[in-house]
Design an enzyme around this catalytic site. Structure first.
Site, short mmCIF file in Angstrom:
data_model
loop_
_atom_site.label_atom_id
_atom_site.label_comp_id
_atom_site.label_asym_id
_atom_site.label_seq_id
_atom_site.Cartn_x
_atom_site.Cartn_y
_atom_site.Cartn_z
CB CYS A 6 -2.48 8.25 6.04
SG CYS A 6 -2.71 6.52 5.46
NE ARG A 26 -0.88 1.86 3.32
CZ ARG A 26 0.28 2.58 3.77
NH1 ARG A 26 1.22 2.05 4.41
NH2 ARG A 26 0.20 4.00 3.55
N GLY A 27 0.23 2.50 -0.19
CA GLY A 27 0.94 3.49 -0.38
C GLY A 27 1.10 3.72 -1.85
CB ALA A 28 0.11 6.49 -4.04
CG ASP A 75 -3.87 7.79 -1.97
OD1 ASP A 75 -3.97 8.57 -0.88
OD2 ASP A 75 -3.48 6.94 -1.81
P1 RI2 Z 1 2.94 7.72 -0.47
C1 RI2 Z 1 -1.99 6.19 1.03
O1 RI2 Z 1 -3.11 5.47 0.86
C2 RI2 Z 1 -2.07 7.41 2.02
O2 RI2 Z 1 -3.32 8.04 1.59
C3 RI2 Z 1 -1.03 8.21 1.61
O3 RI2 Z 1 -1.07 9.67 2.03
C4 RI2 Z 1 -0.91 8.00 0.06
O4 RI2 Z 1 -1.08 6.45 0.16
C5 RI2 Z 1 0.48 8.18 -0.48
O5 RI2 Z 1 1.48 7.37 -0.26
P2 RI2 Z 1 -3.39 4.07 1.17
O6 RI2 Z 1 -2.68 3.12 0.29
O7 RI2 Z 1 2.90 7.38 -2.13
O8 RI2 Z 1 -2.68 3.62 2.42
O9 RI2 Z 1 3.35 8.95 -0.59
O10 RI2 Z 1 -4.81 3.59 1.23
O11 RI2 Z 1 3.84 6.44 0.05
#
Ligand code: RI2
Length: 320
Positions: A134, A26-28, A203
């Site tokens: 987050c 996870r994380g975009a 995201d």
């Molecule tokens: P990076 C996450 O979503 C959060 O919303 C966070 O701000 C965003 O991704 C971007 O993450 P989730 O995958 O790309 O936890 O900066 O639903 O690491």
């Protein structure tokens, strides 16, 4: 799940798609890197005997990945980058083109995050406190670069219900030596007076400068604006959503209700509806700066950079 008419995909690609869907990955930015690597794996492990079969398998792989999480645009942008560079008149040539594009994409991601971190760090002063929401690798890159510049930075970290990704943020900040105070989401307003910057990731970024990020970001931004605390969004340009240039809105992912309340608890409460949107949209007027690898921008000027990067629209090579 894969369309029954689609060619069979390799185990590595199926595992990556599943890991993204369940948020193990996870994380975009992390999702984008994993998707590019999965396409490279699929290309390496192909048993396609013709260039047409290879291309169709890669498009099916793209569709399988695309369907996993709807909001983080870094995923389709990764597919666009890699599949858009698929080229060659033989299967081995096509394989190499995909593997090389995936490698180049991952290198660009790493470089972009480092460059973004340096830009974001310049906004942080020695002694500043940030409030996070987050877990964002782009946001943490800014803090890490500031720490490397010798600045003392401390953090108030929102736990970020329902999945508590704030715990990941807290751990990684501690690994950088940053003092951390963990708070429940609803305590954020109480602590905003002690905060110099709200620092979040994204995201997706829309053409009007709207920021799509973890649910709760927009409420935090409104409260921060009311308190006069600047809101800084750290987002590589891979987070820019090209479809918003032509009037489309960003689909907000609705996640499983069991993330909020277990079946047992729910039965105990009685007959209730439960909704679990994963993201919300913060209007551009509540955002002070969007920090990218190309510099920092007021949200209203993002559209110009988006047009430079994508033109007026973006192809979907996994659909062709
Ligand atoms: P990076 C996450 O979503 C959060 O919303 C966070 O701000 C965003 O991704 C971007 O993450 P989730 O995958 O790309 O936890 O900066 O639903 O690491």
């Amino acid at each position: 799940m894969t369309d029954t008419d689609d060619p069979a995909l390799c185990d590595a690609l199926e595992e990556t798609a599943e890991a993204i869907a369940t948020m193990e990955t996870r994380g975009a930015a992390t999702i984008a890197a994993a998707a590019a690597e999965a396409l490279a794996e699929q290309a390496r492990e192909t048993d396609a005997e013709s260039t047409a079969a290879f291309r169709e398998t890669m498009r099916a792989a793209g569709r399988r990945l695309y369907d996993t999480r709807p909001t983080a645009v870094s995923l389709p942008n990764a597919l666009r980058y890699v599949l858009g560079r698929m080229d060659g008149s033989t299967v081995p040539a096509l394989q190499s083109s995909v593997v090389e594009a995936a490698d180049a994409f991952r290198t660009r991601l790493d470089t972009a995050q480092d460059e973004l971190g340096s830009v974001g760090a310049n906004r942080l002063r020695d002694g500043d406190t940030v409030m996070t929401h987050c877990h964002s690798t782009d946001a943490l890159a800014c803090v890490e670069a500031a720490v490397e510049q010798g600045k003392d930075v401390s953090a108030i970290v929102k736990e970020t219900r329902p999945r508590n990704q704030g715990h990941i943020t807290a751990r990684q900040l501690r690994e950088m030596g940053v003092p951390v105070t963990l708070v429940v989401d609803s305590a954020a307003r109480r602590y905003l007076d002690e905060v110099d910057h709200v620092l979040v990731g994204a995201d997706s970024i829309a053409a009007d400068g709207g920021v799509v990020n973890k649910i709760g970001t927009s409420g935090l931004a409104v409260n921060a604006r009311e308190r006069g605390t600047p809101i800084m969004v750290a987002a590589q340009t891979i987070k820019f959503h090209p479809d918003t240039l032509t009037g489309h809105t960003v689909e907000i992912e609705m996640r499983d209700e069991s993330e909020l309340v277990s079946d047992e608890e729910r039965a105990d409460i009685g007959d209730i509806d439960v909704e679990n949107p994963a993201f919300d949209v913060t209007p551009p007027r509540y955002v002070d700066a969007i920090v990218t690898e190309s510099g920092q921008f007021p949200p209203e000027s993002i559209v110009t950079l988006m047009r430079e990067l994508f033109g007026e629209s973006a192809a979907k090579p996994w659909e062709e």
